[in-house]
Design a protein around this motif. Structure first.
Motif, PDB file in Angstrom:
ATOM      1  N   THR A 156      32.010  49.756  37.990  1.00  0.00           N
ATOM      2  CA  THR A 156      31.078  49.082  37.084  1.00  0.00           C
ATOM      3  C   THR A 156      31.822  48.190  36.084  1.00  0.00           C
ATOM      4  N   THR A 157      33.017  48.600  35.675  1.00  0.00           N
ATOM      5  CA  THR A 157      33.817  47.746  34.803  1.00  0.00           C
ATOM      6  C   THR A 157      34.187  46.454  35.508  1.00  0.00           C
ATOM      7  N   GLY A 158      34.589  46.550  36.771  1.00  0.00           N
ATOM      8  CA  GLY A 158      34.920  45.346  37.534  1.00  0.00           C
ATOM      9  C   GLY A 158      33.728  44.420  37.689  1.00  0.00           C
ATOM     10  N   ILE A 159      32.541  45.000  37.930  1.00  0.00           N
ATOM     11  CA  ILE A 159      31.337  44.182  38.106  1.00  0.00           C
ATOM     12  C   ILE A 159      30.947  43.485  36.802  1.00  0.00           C
ATOM     13  N   LEU A 160      30.902  44.239  35.693  1.00  0.00           N
ATOM     14  CA  LEU A 160      30.547  43.640  34.407  1.00  0.00           C
ATOM     15  C   LEU A 160      31.628  42.674  33.929  1.00  0.00           C
ATOM     16  N   PHE A 161      32.865  42.968  34.252  1.00  0.00           N
ATOM     17  CA  PHE A 161      33.982  42.080  33.937  1.00  0.00           C
ATOM     18  C   PHE A 161      33.764  40.717  34.593  1.00  0.00           C
ATOM     19  N   ARG A 162      33.238  40.744  35.805  1.00  0.00           N
ATOM     20  CA  ARG A 162      32.974  39.494  36.544  1.00  0.00           C
ATOM     21  C   ARG A 162      31.713  38.803  36.040  1.00  0.00           C
ATOM     22  N   LEU A 163      30.657  39.565  35.748  1.00  0.00           N
ATOM     23  CA  LEU A 163      29.369  38.961  35.393  1.00  0.00           C
ATOM     24  C   LEU A 163      29.359  38.405  33.976  1.00  0.00           C
ATOM     25  N   PHE A 164      29.819  39.209  33.004  1.00  0.00           N
ATOM     26  CA  PHE A 164      29.671  38.834  31.603  1.00  0.00           C
ATOM     27  C   PHE A 164      30.851  38.016  31.066  1.00  0.00           C
ATOM     28  N   LEU A 165      32.053  38.317  31.527  1.00  0.00           N
ATOM     29  CA  LEU A 165      33.220  37.578  31.038  1.00  0.00           C
ATOM     30  C   LEU A 165      33.611  36.425  31.949  1.00  0.00           C
ATOM     31  N   ARG A 166      32.915  36.273  33.064  1.00  0.00           N
ATOM     32  CA  ARG A 166      33.164  35.178  34.002  1.00  0.00           C
ATOM     33  C   ARG A 166      34.601  35.159  34.497  1.00  0.00           C
ATOM     34  N   ARG A 167      35.169  36.349  34.671  1.00  0.00           N
ATOM     35  CA  ARG A 167      36.536  36.439  35.175  1.00  0.00           C
ATOM     36  C   ARG A 167      36.489  36.689  36.678  1.00  0.00           C
ATOM     37  N   LYS A 168      37.049  35.781  37.416  1.00  0.00           N
ATOM     38  CA  LYS A 168      37.003  35.881  38.869  1.00  0.00           C
ATOM     39  C   LYS A 168      38.110  36.781  39.381  1.00  0.00           C
ATOM     40  N   LEU A 169      37.758  37.681  40.288  1.00  0.00           N
ATOM     41  CA  LEU A 169      38.726  38.566  40.930  1.00  0.00           C
ATOM     42  C   LEU A 169      38.848  38.183  42.397  1.00  0.00           C
ATOM     43  N   SER A 170      40.068  38.202  42.896  1.00  0.00           N
ATOM     44  CA  SER A 170      40.280  37.891  44.310  1.00  0.00           C
ATOM     45  C   SER A 170      39.808  39.052  45.177  1.00  0.00           C
ATOM     46  N   ASN A 171      39.671  38.779  46.460  1.00  0.00           N
ATOM     47  CA  ASN A 171      39.258  39.829  47.394  1.00  0.00           C
ATOM     48  C   ASN A 171      40.254  40.989  47.391  1.00  0.00           C
ATOM     49  N   LEU A 172      41.540  40.651  47.269  1.00  0.00           N
ATOM     50  CA  LEU A 172      42.571  41.694  47.246  1.00  0.00           C
ATOM     51  C   LEU A 172      42.436  42.557  45.994  1.00  0.00           C
ATOM     52  N   GLN A 173      42.082  41.952  44.865  1.00  0.00           N
ATOM     53  CA  GLN A 173      41.898  42.713  43.632  1.00  0.00           C
ATOM     54  C   GLN A 173      40.664  43.606  43.709  1.00  0.00           C
ATOM     55  N   TRP A 174      39.599  43.127  44.342  1.00  0.00           N
ATOM     56  CA  TRP A 174      38.422  43.983  44.532  1.00  0.00           C
ATOM     57  C   TRP A 174      38.772  45.168  45.433  1.00  0.00           C
ATOM     58  N   MET A 175      39.546  44.920  46.469  1.00  0.00           N
ATOM     59  CA  MET A 175      39.992  46.014  47.340  1.00  0.00           C
ATOM     60  C   MET A 175      40.818  47.022  46.551  1.00  0.00           C
ATOM     61  N   ALA A 176      41.655  46.520  45.621  1.00  0.00           N
ATOM     62  CA  ALA A 176      42.487  47.410  44.807  1.00  0.00           C
ATOM     63  C   ALA A 176      41.626  48.265  43.886  1.00  0.00           C
TER      64      ALA A 176
ATOM     65  N   LEU B 197      27.235  52.384  30.891  1.00  0.00           N
ATOM     66  CA  LEU B 197      27.378  52.269  29.438  1.00  0.00           C
ATOM     67  C   LEU B 197      28.844  52.236  29.034  1.00  0.00           C
ATOM     68  N   SER B 198      29.668  53.063  29.677  1.00  0.00           N
ATOM     69  CA  SER B 198      31.096  53.072  29.374  1.00  0.00           C
ATOM     70  C   SER B 198      31.723  51.715  29.686  1.00  0.00           C
ATOM     71  N   ALA B 199      31.361  51.149  30.834  1.00  0.00           N
ATOM     72  CA  ALA B 199      31.892  49.835  31.206  1.00  0.00           C
ATOM     73  C   ALA B 199      31.370  48.748  30.267  1.00  0.00           C
ATOM     74  N   LEU B 200      30.079  48.841  29.894  1.00  0.00           N
ATOM     75  CA  LEU B 200      29.489  47.835  29.011  1.00  0.00           C
ATOM     76  C   LEU B 200      30.167  47.830  27.643  1.00  0.00           C
ATOM     77  N   ALA B 201      30.454  49.011  27.117  1.00  0.00           N
ATOM     78  CA  ALA B 201      31.122  49.094  25.815  1.00  0.00           C
ATOM     79  C   ALA B 201      32.504  48.451  25.875  1.00  0.00           C
ATOM     80  N   GLY B 202      33.246  48.721  26.949  1.00  0.00           N
ATOM     81  CA  GLY B 202      34.577  48.141  27.081  1.00  0.00           C
ATOM     82  C   GLY B 202      34.547  46.631  27.240  1.00  0.00           C
ATOM     83  N   VAL B 203      33.648  46.144  28.094  1.00  0.00           N
ATOM     84  CA  VAL B 203      33.559  44.705  28.334  1.00  0.00           C
ATOM     85  C   VAL B 203      33.082  43.977  27.079  1.00  0.00           C
TER      86      VAL B 203
END
Length: 335
Positions: free
Chosen positions: A111-131, A172-178
């Motif tokens: 969920t942190t990775g998803i919110l990181f991508r949606l709200f902060l507009r930070r793009k992750l590569s396919n390899l990073q998503w796999m990681a 909620l934990s991911a949202l607070a961090g992001v």
């Protein structure tokens, strides 16, 4: 200061939190009010940040500080989210057992990775998503107990409401961090000024929580400030110091690194705690633990290793075919 040094220090401090908290117990319980520990940790972070801000203001180049109310009013929001998150945690534990709750807690990595991508507009590569997915699998694997244990039977026997609350807790934990990272990076304000705002509201909300607990029991134990440090030992003060120092390191990572680095630090800290527990508390190591450590180290390498150290996953381009040479054929008559 490099981010990987701060991340490693955060891993060490986070891994020792559970150990220090366990050592602060007496006869399986707490002699002190454990709700006072987060409050004192917030006060510690506020004092340290105020001191560093004061020293920064005394320098030849004063720090940037936004004092407009429309900016300051954003800083109570993380405290509100964490307050809701803590209540959801307690509600979740009423429906699921501790092992299931720990395993479901790993959802905050995804969920942190998803919110990181949606709200902060930070793009992750396919390899990073796999990681990131591998990290979730690794931490979950390390926490799964052998099926010979009784707790294994209850792993998937909780009501649906418990799983829904677990997913909400992870979100909620991911949202607070992001959101905290958004606050830290939205302008060029001094980190210490941002910390002062963040921890001031954190201390206020924790104080209100203590006051609310007193109201619930009718002040039968007296007001919280009269028993603030009752039952505290040296180990308890180390817990406060550890919790406060961890928060300061997290804010540094939010300012100069990102949430994914923090997620990796806390995940590695969990594994390190389990390994240390083998020697300190006679924790019995399992095959799942070693498999989980191997998977998490693979994930760490995939996400942070330089590109030249990773295997090129793209197919190699084919070389153009060589031109055919014309061959002259001489036809001879056979006699």
């Amino acid at each position: 200061m490099q981010w990987y040094f701060v991340a490693a220090l955060l891993t060490l401090l986070t891994s020792s939190q559970g150990i220090l908290t366990t050592l602060s117990q007496s006869n399986g319980g707490y002699k002190y009010d454990y709700a006072t520990v987060p409050f004192l940790a917030e006060v510690f972070k506020l004092l340290i940040s105020s001191l560093l801000l004061w020293k920064e203001c005394q320098s030849s180049s004063p720090p940037s500080m936004t004092t407009e109310w429309k900016s300051i009013r954003l800083f109570p929001i993380p405290s509100v989210i964490y307050l809701i998150h803590n209540n959801v945690q307690f509600a979740t534990l009423t429906y699921v057992d501790t092992s299931t709750y720990q395993i479901m807690g790993n959802l905050k990595i995804v969920t942190t990775g998803i919110l990181f991508r949606l709200f902060l507009r930070r793009k992750l590569s396919n390899l990073q998503w796999m990681a990131i997915i591998l990290l979730t699998v690794g931490t979950t694997t390390s926490q799964v107990k052998s099926c010979g244990e009784a707790s294994c039977e209850s792993l998937f026997s909780a009501p649906v409401r418990g799983y829904m609350l677990g997913i909400l807790s992870a979100c909620l934990s991911a949202l607070a961090g992001v959101y905290t990272e958004f606050l830290m990076k939205k302008n060029n304000d001094s980190l210490y000024w941002q910390n002062v705002q963040l921890y001031m509201f954190g201390a206020i909300f924790n104080m209100l929580r203590l006051l609310l607990d007193d109201f619930r029991v009718g002040f039968e134990r007296g007001p919280w400030w009269e028993r603030l440090v009752d039952g505290y030992s040296i180990t308890t003060w180390l817990v406060v110091l550890n919790l406060g120092s961890t928060g300061l390191l997290v804010s540094w990572l939010m300012k100069y690194a990102d949430n994914i680095v923090k997620v990796y630090s806390t995940s590695m800290a969990m594994l390190l705690t389990m390994v240390l527990s083998i020697f300190l508390f006679n924790f019995r190591p399992t095959l799942q633990l070693f498999l989980g450590i191997i998977i998490c180290m693979m994930s760490l390498h995939m996400y942070f290793a330089p590109a030249r150290m990773l295997i090129d996953l793209l197919p190699a381009s084919k070389a153009p075919p060589e031109p055919l040479n014309e061959v002259a054929i001489t036809k001879t008559d056979e006699s």
